[in-house]
Design an enzyme around this catalytic site. Structure first.
Site, PDB file in Angstrom:
ATOM      1  N   THR A 218       0.953  -1.149  -0.016  1.00  0.00           N
ATOM      2  CA  THR A 218       0.083  -0.037   0.092  1.00  0.00           C
ATOM      3  C   THR A 218       0.928   1.189  -0.029  1.00  0.00           C
ATOM      4  O   THR A 218       1.929   1.159   0.332  1.00  0.00           O
ATOM      5  CB  THR A 218      -0.762  -0.034   1.327  1.00  0.00           C
ATOM      6  N   ARG A 246     -14.521  -7.662   0.399  1.00  0.00           N
ATOM      7  CA  ARG A 246     -13.796  -7.139   1.396  1.00  0.00           C
ATOM      8  C   ARG A 246     -13.029  -5.730   1.316  1.00  0.00           C
ATOM      9  O   ARG A 246     -12.431  -5.617   0.041  1.00  0.00           O
ATOM     10  CB  ARG A 246     -12.393  -8.350   1.593  1.00  0.00           C
ATOM     11  N   ASP A 249      -8.213  -1.454   5.873  1.00  0.00           N
ATOM     12  CA  ASP A 249      -8.231  -0.245   6.792  1.00  0.00           C
ATOM     13  C   ASP A 249      -7.977   1.063   5.720  1.00  0.00           C
ATOM     14  O   ASP A 249      -8.308   2.241   6.354  1.00  0.00           O
ATOM     15  CB  ASP A 249      -7.073  -0.309   7.716  1.00  0.00           C
ATOM     16  N   THR A 269      -0.356   0.824   6.945  1.00  0.00           N
ATOM     17  CA  THR A 269      -0.211  -0.095   6.157  1.00  0.00           C
ATOM     18  C   THR A 269       0.061  -1.392   6.872  1.00  0.00           C
ATOM     19  O   THR A 269       0.909  -1.598   7.629  1.00  0.00           O
ATOM     20  CB  THR A 269       0.880   0.080   5.026  1.00  0.00           C
ATOM     21  N   GLY A 272      -5.257  -4.880   7.290  1.00  0.00           N
ATOM     22  CA  GLY A 272      -6.029  -4.110   7.485  1.00  0.00           C
ATOM     23  C   GLY A 272      -7.221  -4.379   8.533  1.00  0.00           C
ATOM     24  O   GLY A 272      -7.478  -3.509   9.279  1.00  0.00           O
TER      25      GLY A 272
HETATM   26  N1  ASP Z   1      -3.719  -2.355   4.681  1.00  0.00           N
HETATM   27  C1  ASP Z   1      -4.146  -2.840   3.544  1.00  0.00           C
HETATM   28  C2  ASP Z   1      -5.307  -3.706   3.333  1.00  0.00           C
HETATM   29  O1  ASP Z   1      -5.518  -4.471   4.559  1.00  0.00           O
HETATM   30  C3  ASP Z   1      -3.162  -3.703   2.866  1.00  0.00           C
HETATM   31  C4  ASP Z   1      -1.658  -3.055   2.930  1.00  0.00           C
HETATM   32  O2  ASP Z   1      -1.247  -2.156   3.845  1.00  0.00           O
HETATM   33  O3  ASP Z   1      -0.951  -3.152   1.853  1.00  0.00           O
HETATM   34  O4  ASP Z   1      -6.107  -3.421   2.432  1.00  0.00           O
END
Ligand code: ASP
Length: 352
Positions: A218, A246, A249, A269, A272
């Site tokens: 992310t 789905r 966060d 990141t 989530g």
């Molecule tokens: N936080 C992100 C999610 O859960 C994934 C990520 O940070 O790469 O969608």
């Protein structure tokens, strides 16, 4: 007896003074301006190990992080707003296939790309977010548009696309987000899951096999401009093999993104579900507001203590109203960079 009383009173006075000194030191720490303007970014956290990284790949990540942060830094240096700096910086990473945001986003179970993003303005506490978007080139731009041009905070799916079209944002064919690397990684996970699902561990199978090899990817940015305004934004494709619509966060204000001029700005990141349950970004701000913690103390407590105890993995980049900056993560690595008012650049991937 009289002597004891005298000694006792003397000790009490000493203790009182010490507390005063402690408070003054803490206040000084909070009030001293580190940077008139500053910017900090991440490109995802996870099991990012040097032994699995080629020199070329490492150089490519570092170069892109540097390119992105310099875009935002130049805007801030020229007196631009933190909102513009955050958007333009994130767009550089959204357009790069290296990161799990925009082009290069991970694939869902159904082999589509569904993008989430959010933005918050620390001056007004206004915010915008989008979830499950499939054809808008820049999800972060759309999140900002939701904030500035609608009465809402969060739009999702088809409705978000209709809104984007109406506002004249760039619409792309969903194939724009395709990268072979991410598609292959979905196939690998699906194949592995077939065997794992025969055993009784469906949950672990769903989440990118064992997370150990998951690089979340992310992207996020927090900036402080010369007017003292903090802005924060986050953009993502979510997690590989996600299904049933789905949402993580990243588009949740208070979890993936938070900004408040009185305290700090945060972009998260990681896994989530844990970040939502922990309200990571808001908790950092709340600890600073209610417990007078410094940015470093608050980010450390939320990531290394609270999130870790819950079993969550990931990290944050954060910046406070005085331009102090903090990287905090409990994974092996986090793609990250920061730049202060003097132009001092830090670009890192692994733990030190
Ligand atoms: N936080 C992100 C999610 O859960 C994934 C990520 O940070 O790469 O969608």
């Amino acid at each position: 007896m009289k002597n004891y009383l005298l000694l006792f009173s003397f000790l009490l006075i000493l203790l009182g003074c010490k507390n005063d000194i402690d408070t003054t030191i803490k206040e000084d720490k909070l009030n001293s301006v580190q940077n008139e303007f500053a910017i900090i970014i991440h490109g995802g956290a996870g099991t990012i190990l040097k032994k699995n990284m080629s020199d070329e790949k490492e150089a490519a990540y570092k170069a892109k992080l540097e390119e992105a942060i310099k875009v935002g830094h130049t805007i801030l240096k020229n007196g631009g707003t933190s909102a513009e700096a955050v958007m333009k910086t994130i767009q550089v990473m959204e357009e790069s296939p290296l990161f799990n945001a925009g082009k290069g986003a991970v694939f869902t179970h159904e082999e589509t790309n569904e993008l989430d993003a959010s933005f918050m303005d620390g001056k007004t506490l206004n915010a915008g977010a989008v979830a499950g978007v499939t054809n808008v080139k820049s999800p972060i731009e759309l999140a900002i548009k939701v904030m500035t041009d609608s009465d809402h905070v969060m739009l999702s799916g088809k409705g978000a696309s209709v809104f984007a079209k109406e506002k004249g944002l760039e619409i792309v064919d969903p194939s724009y987000f395709y990268t072979e690397r991410r598609f292959k990684s979905l196939q690998r996970i699906k194949n592995r899951n077939k065997t794992e699902l025969d055993h009784d561990d469906k949950k672990a199978a769903f989440y990118d096999a064992d997370i150990k090899n998951a690089k979340f990817g992310t992207v996020g940015c927090v900036a402080l401009d010369k007017n003292g305004n903090i802005a924060a934004g986050t953009s993502t494709g979510g997690m590989t093999n996600k299904r049933w619509g789905r949402i993580g966060d990243a588009p949740i204000i208070g979890s993936g993104t938070y900004a408040n001029n009185l305290t700090c700005g945060v972009s998260s990141t990681g896994w989530g579900e844990y970040f939502i349950r922990s309200q990571v970004a808001y908790d950092i701000s709340a600890q600073m507001e209610y417990q007078q913690k410094t940015l470093k103390e608050a980010t450390k407590d939320v990531i290394q203590n609270k999130l870790t105890k819950l079993g969550g993995t990931g990290g944050v980049v954060a910046l406070d109203k005085k331009g102090n900056m903090s990287f905090e993560f409990n994974t092996a690595g986090m793609y990250r960079a920061s730049m202060d008012e003097k132009g001092n650049l830090v670009v890192k991937i692994y733990k030190e």
